[in-house]
Design a protein around this motif. Structure first.
Motif, PDB file in Angstrom:
ATOM      1  N   SER A 180      11.886 -21.184 -14.450  1.00  0.00           N
ATOM      2  CA  SER A 180      10.954 -20.874 -15.779  1.00  0.00           C
ATOM      3  C   SER A 180       9.226 -19.723 -15.963  1.00  0.00           C
ATOM      4  N   ARG A 181       8.739 -20.045 -14.908  1.00  0.00           N
ATOM      5  CA  ARG A 181       7.638 -19.925 -14.919  1.00  0.00           C
ATOM      6  C   ARG A 181       7.167 -18.663 -14.250  1.00  0.00           C
ATOM      7  N   LEU A 182       8.242 -18.062 -13.415  1.00  0.00           N
ATOM      8  CA  LEU A 182       8.183 -16.735 -13.847  1.00  0.00           C
ATOM      9  C   LEU A 182       8.646 -15.834 -14.822  1.00  0.00           C
ATOM     10  N   LYS A 183       9.470 -16.314 -15.268  1.00  0.00           N
ATOM     11  CA  LYS A 183       9.799 -15.770 -16.220  1.00  0.00           C
ATOM     12  C   LYS A 183       9.163 -15.896 -17.132  1.00  0.00           C
ATOM     13  N   VAL A 184       8.059 -16.372 -17.044  1.00  0.00           N
ATOM     14  CA  VAL A 184       7.041 -16.912 -18.431  1.00  0.00           C
ATOM     15  C   VAL A 184       5.796 -15.688 -17.670  1.00  0.00           C
ATOM     16  N   LEU A 185       5.768 -15.245 -16.699  1.00  0.00           N
ATOM     17  CA  LEU A 185       4.680 -14.509 -16.522  1.00  0.00           C
ATOM     18  C   LEU A 185       4.960 -13.409 -16.403  1.00  0.00           C
ATOM     19  N   SER A 186       6.037 -12.826 -16.012  1.00  0.00           N
ATOM     20  CA  SER A 186       6.800 -11.692 -16.282  1.00  0.00           C
ATOM     21  C   SER A 186       7.227 -11.552 -18.110  1.00  0.00           C
ATOM     22  N   ARG A 187       6.504 -12.575 -19.112  1.00  0.00           N
ATOM     23  CA  ARG A 187       6.938 -12.363 -20.151  1.00  0.00           C
ATOM     24  C   ARG A 187       8.537 -12.599 -20.456  1.00  0.00           C
ATOM     25  N   LEU A 188       9.336 -12.703 -19.953  1.00  0.00           N
ATOM     26  CA  LEU A 188      10.717 -13.094 -19.832  1.00  0.00           C
ATOM     27  C   LEU A 188      10.946 -13.650 -21.202  1.00  0.00           C
ATOM     28  N   ALA A 189      11.978 -13.543 -21.579  1.00  0.00           N
ATOM     29  CA  ALA A 189      12.610 -14.822 -22.475  1.00  0.00           C
ATOM     30  C   ALA A 189      13.131 -16.221 -21.899  1.00  0.00           C
ATOM     31  N   THR A 190      12.825 -17.006 -21.876  1.00  0.00           N
ATOM     32  CA  THR A 190      13.261 -18.165 -20.674  1.00  0.00           C
ATOM     33  C   THR A 190      14.168 -18.718 -21.105  1.00  0.00           C
ATOM     34  N   PHE A 191      14.430 -18.382 -22.561  1.00  0.00           N
ATOM     35  CA  PHE A 191      15.523 -19.192 -23.415  1.00  0.00           C
ATOM     36  C   PHE A 191      17.107 -18.482 -22.911  1.00  0.00           C
ATOM     37  N   LYS A 192      16.843 -17.459 -22.340  1.00  0.00           N
ATOM     38  CA  LYS A 192      17.947 -16.423 -22.651  1.00  0.00           C
ATOM     39  C   LYS A 192      18.574 -16.387 -20.971  1.00  0.00           C
TER      40      LYS A 192
END
Ligand SMILES: [Zn+2]
Length: 483
Positions: A180-192
């Motif tokens: 989740s942290r890596l996805k938030v950092l790179s603005r990826l959709a965490t729920f996908k």
């Protein structure tokens, strides 16, 4: 680079939009209320999500002196995501003001440091670990970081001097939060979680901004996250530093200084072609008198060259190499770098441009320098155009350099590998009249290769052996790279 991060978190109802960027939050009122409010991330005191069934209220408070922002009745997932982004930007900001933030830790000490963070049972352990491992990757000069999930744990791997190396194993309990942290950092959709995604982030490391490109791929044990590191401090932009012999460097410079022509690079992925192209552009920029313009067509744009017009190919929106190149040519640049030639249309335009007053630098996928010519003929380029346009083909590989601190026996500086850093080995094939003739006659690869031998053009192995004899690399390394 900050542009990359300046993305809106989402639409919050019909009236308000919240933007989160590293430098601050912007709340934009819509529908008649044209209020725009700005708050630096550092001013945020707290972020809370008050859930109530399927809707949630997001409250951002700034301490007693300033009224809080409240966004009411948001979808729960949006509110939670926004709160996570803001919370993590804020904690990252706090951490970066700590002078210990960018201190290098020895590779074999990373595991212990990660374990200590996990044992602390701090609620921010995942955030801390992700940031720590990315920063350490930059400090160690890694080109990629992999977070590979397994049933038992998560393997963290750095690509150092071209080779993947395990640097830490993290307990699988942290897997979800880390992802989740890596996805938030790179603005990826965490729920996908079941689709492949790509994103990027720009992070300050010391005095510079490092660009990270993220990809998330679902696997049976969770998402595998790959990160490519683009560090301006480690990018070579001088052709003198690529590892060419003095003679070859002089020929390469002469070729680049010709008023027009096409110079083609070849080599497998990760053989340093992009670096060579950028270095060639840097050389032209500094040495060509009255150079009016340089343009690039890339997929993706890897480094921001600032003074150059760079166009990124976007196949999804119909901007292919060929169409981007056509657009770029309308502005009539003197020098054009094309990321890769892999279709006939691009090849035709490139070869034509190289005949009409442009210097073209590009790459073609082939097994050898002579193979590049054949590949272009196979794509359908007219032999007479090819023969007159291409001025040289440069084939290259990257080999690891023997560590100077221990001369190959292994020491702390080279993480006991005996190698530190990499250099190129090259074959430069200027296209002779005889070779042009063979191209015109559509001769076979074997005949083109024979001509290369007749001209006594030193091979990749010749160049590599010279470097091995000089102690720059080893014969084992040459065998590994050249097979
Ligand atoms: Zn060493």
């Amino acid at each position: 680079m900050a542009e990359v991060l300046r993305q809106k978190v989402g639409w919050f109802g019909p009236r308000v939009e919240l933007h989160v960027a590293p430098e601050g939050l912007t709340l934009v009122g819509r529908a008649g209320r044209d209020s725009v409010e700005f708050a630096p991330i550092g001013d945020v005191a707290d972020v809370t999500v008050g859930a109530g069934g399927r809707r949630a209220d997001l409250t951002i408070s700034f301490g007693p002196a300033r009224p809080a922002w409240s966004l009411v009745g948001l979808p729960v997932a949006s509110a939670e995501w926004a709160a996570a982004v803001i919370g993590e930007e804020k904690s990252a900001l706090d951490r970066r003001s700590n002078p210990d933030y960018a201190q290098p830790v020895a590779l074999d000490g990373l595991q212990a440091r990660c374990a200590a963070t996990l044992e602390s049972r701090d609620g921010r352990a995942a955030v801390d670990l992700a940031d720590f491992l990315l920063i350490q990757a930059v400090l160690h000069g890694a080109s990629d970081v992999h977070f590979d999930p397994y049933s038992e744990d998560v393997a963290v791997r750095y690509r150092l001097d071209g080779l993947l190396r395990d640097v830490a194993r993290l307990d699988s309990g942290i897997k979800q939060q880390l992802t989740s942290r890596l996805k938030v950092l790179s603005r990826l959709a965490t729920f996908k979680k079941s689709v492949a995604q790509e994103g990027r982030a720009a992070v300050r490391v010391g005095e510079r901004t490092v660009d990270f490109r993220f990809s998330a791929i679902p696997t049976i044990h969770g998402e595998k996250i790959g990160v490519r590191v683009f560090d301006p401090a480690t990018s070579i932009f001088s052709i003198a530093d690529l590892g060419m012999s003095q003679d070859m460097l002089a020929s390469f410079e002469r070729l680049l200084m010709q008023p027009q022509g096409t110079i083609l690079l070849t080599g497998p992925a990760g053989s340093g072609k992009t670096t060579t192209m950028y270095a060639a552009l840097g050389y032209l920029r500094e040495n060509r008198k009255n150079l009016s313009s340089i343009a690039t067509v890339e997929d993706p744009v890897e480094y921001d060259l600032r003074v150059v017009n760079q166009t990124q190919v976007n196949t999804a929106s119909g901007l292919t190499f060929a169409s981007a190149l056509r657009t770029v040519l309308r502005q009539d640049p003197e020098v054009i770098m094309i990321g890769e030639i892999r279709d006939r249309e691009t090849a035709d335009i490139a070869v034509q441009a190289g005949l009409t007053g442009h210097m073209i630098v590009s790459t073609v996928h082939a097994r050898s320098a002579a193979g590049v010519l054949l590949r272009l003929l196979d794509l359908g380029v007219e032999p007479y155009l090819l023969a007159s346009s291409v001025s040289a083909v440069l084939s290259q590989r990257l080999v690891r350099k023997v560590c100077r601190s221990c001369t190959g026996s292994g020491c702390g500086k080279c993480s006991n590998t005996g190698y530190s850093g990499r250099t190129g080995i090259f074959q430069l094939l200027p296209i002779s009249d005889e070779m042009r003739d063979l191209v015109l006659k559509r001769k076979s690869l074997a005949e083109l290769d024979e001509q290369v031998e007749r001209e006594r053009v030193p091979s990749l192995l010749d160049d590599g052996s010279e470097k091995a004899n000089a102690g720059v690399t080893s014969s084992e390394e040459l065998t590994r790279v050249l097979g």
